[in-house]
Design an enzyme around this catalytic site. Structure first.
Site, short mmCIF file in Angstrom:
data_model
loop_
_atom_site.label_atom_id
_atom_site.label_comp_id
_atom_site.label_asym_id
_atom_site.label_seq_id
_atom_site.Cartn_x
_atom_site.Cartn_y
_atom_site.Cartn_z
N ARG A 185 7.04 0.85 13.70
CA ARG A 185 7.43 0.42 12.28
C ARG A 185 8.46 -0.60 12.59
NH1 ARG A 185 5.18 3.60 8.48
NH2 ARG A 185 4.70 5.93 9.39
N HIS A 231 3.92 -4.30 8.95
CA HIS A 231 3.87 -4.34 10.50
C HIS A 231 2.79 -4.97 10.97
CE1 HIS A 231 6.98 -1.66 9.54
NE2 HIS A 231 6.18 -0.77 8.90
N HIS A 268 12.65 -2.11 2.42
CA HIS A 268 12.30 -1.01 3.01
C HIS A 268 12.91 0.29 2.58
CE1 HIS A 268 9.09 -3.17 5.18
NE2 HIS A 268 10.07 -3.64 5.80
N LEU A 269 12.63 1.15 1.88
CA LEU A 269 13.07 2.33 1.44
C LEU A 269 13.79 3.21 2.63
CD1 LEU A 269 10.21 3.07 -0.62
CD2 LEU A 269 12.49 3.37 -1.79
N SER A 270 12.93 3.20 3.72
CA SER A 270 13.25 3.96 4.96
C SER A 270 13.95 3.04 5.82
CB SER A 270 12.12 4.67 5.45
OG SER A 270 11.40 3.78 6.16
N ASP A 288 2.17 -15.83 6.36
CA ASP A 288 1.62 -17.11 6.27
C ASP A 288 1.77 -17.65 4.65
OD1 ASP A 288 1.18 -17.50 8.77
OD2 ASP A 288 -0.87 -17.48 8.73
N PRO A 340 0.63 -1.18 -0.11
CA PRO A 340 0.14 0.03 -0.03
C PRO A 340 0.96 1.35 0.03
CG PRO A 340 -0.78 -1.49 1.86
CD PRO A 340 0.53 -2.08 1.14
N ASN A 341 0.51 2.42 -0.79
CA ASN A 341 0.59 3.63 -0.71
C ASN A 341 2.18 3.67 -1.67
OD1 ASN A 341 -1.28 4.62 0.85
ND2 ASN A 341 -0.51 3.58 2.41
N TYR A 368 11.03 9.19 1.82
CA TYR A 368 10.90 8.00 0.89
C TYR A 368 11.68 8.27 -0.37
CZ TYR A 368 7.56 6.03 3.98
OH TYR A 368 7.02 5.48 5.07
N ARG A 371 4.97 11.31 -2.39
CA ARG A 371 4.75 11.04 -0.63
C ARG A 371 5.95 11.15 0.05
NH1 ARG A 371 4.50 4.67 1.32
NH2 ARG A 371 3.71 5.34 3.29
N ASN A 425 8.64 -5.40 -0.41
CA ASN A 425 8.13 -4.23 0.40
C ASN A 425 6.78 -4.15 0.69
OD1 ASN A 425 7.92 -1.86 1.69
ND2 ASN A 425 9.19 -0.66 0.22
N ARG A 474 12.71 4.94 12.96
CA ARG A 474 11.36 5.76 13.05
C ARG A 474 10.49 5.27 14.08
NH1 ARG A 474 8.93 4.96 7.20
NH2 ARG A 474 7.82 6.92 8.18
N GLU A 479 13.43 -8.85 2.14
CA GLU A 479 12.28 -8.02 2.34
C GLU A 479 13.19 -6.78 2.27
OE1 GLU A 479 11.12 -8.00 6.58
OE2 GLU A 479 9.85 -6.42 6.22
N ALA A 507 3.09 -0.38 4.88
CA ALA A 507 2.60 -0.77 6.26
C ALA A 507 2.10 -2.21 6.72
CB ALA A 507 1.49 0.13 6.55
C1 DQA Z 1 7.90 1.40 4.02
C2 DQA Z 1 8.18 1.64 5.61
C3 DQA Z 1 6.87 1.19 5.98
O1 DQA Z 1 6.55 1.60 7.73
C4 DQA Z 1 5.64 2.45 5.55
O2 DQA Z 1 4.49 1.89 6.16
C5 DQA Z 1 5.64 2.22 4.11
C6 DQA Z 1 7.04 2.12 3.18
C7 DQA Z 1 9.31 1.59 3.60
O3 DQA Z 1 9.64 1.35 2.22
O4 DQA Z 1 10.22 2.44 4.12
O5 DQA Z 1 4.75 2.43 3.37
O6 DQA Z 1 7.98 -0.08 4.00
#
Ligand code: DQA
Length: 151
Positions: free
Chosen positions: A112, A81, A101-103, A88, A11-12, A24, A19, A75, A108, A99, A78
């Site tokens: 997270r 988490h 994550h950009l951040s 599963d 998502p997002n 990010y 964003r 990735n 943070r 896995e 959210a």
């Molecule tokens: C994220 C970190 C997550 O906590 C956040 O909800 C995202 C982006 C990252 O790539 O840093 O949507 O997965």
């Protein structure tokens, strides 16, 4: 044919570039996809890059990877988490998982700092922005090439 690596985005992540760019970065998801396809070619991997805002789509795509893909880079945004369903599914397909994550989720907010997805992952790359996807592809290329290291 080159092995397929499924790269899943939750998502997002479709909003990347606009964003919270201070967190990010300015790269769009299309920029990251183009970089992954190019990096994949250099590593002799075929990249199948997808994004959804829906947990159900991500679960379906993970399930469909069985017997089709050689590994998964994810990735889950959210959902990393919160989603035991994605965890599963990743455990069920028995493929190497990296896995991303950009951040740097560890510097943070507290909520997270825990990822369910991480339990299914061979390793986690976070904090390097879009470049993390290229690093994840390199890691998964090694896992796919070395059967003993697989999961
Ligand atoms: C994220 C970190 C997550 O906590 C956040 O909800 C995202 C982006 C990252 O790539 O840093 O949507 O997965």
């Amino acid at each position: 044919m080159d092995p397929i690596i499924l790269i899943l985005n939750g998502p997002n992540l479709n909003l990347l570039g606009e964003r919270e760019p201070e967190i990010y970065g300015r790269q769009t998801l299309a920029d990251i996809e183009a970089m992954c396809v190019e990096r994949g070619k250099a590593l002799a991997l075929e990249v199948d890059f997808r994004q959804s805002n829906s947990e159900g789509d991500l679960v379906e795509w993970v399930q469909q990877a069985r017997g089709r893909a050689a590994g998964i880079v994810i990735n889950a945004g959210a959902l990393s988490h919160t989603s035991i369903a994605i965890l599963d599914a990743l455990l069920a397909v028995e493929l190497p998982v990296v896995e991303v994550h950009l951040s740097n989720i560890f510097r943070r907010e507290h909520f997270r700092r825990h990822s369910h997805v991480a339990r299914a992952a061979k390793g986690v790359i976070c904090g390097f922005g879009g470049q993390g996807y290229a690093l994840a592809l390199e890691a998964i290329a090694r896992l796919v090439g070395d059967k003993d290291q697989g999961r």
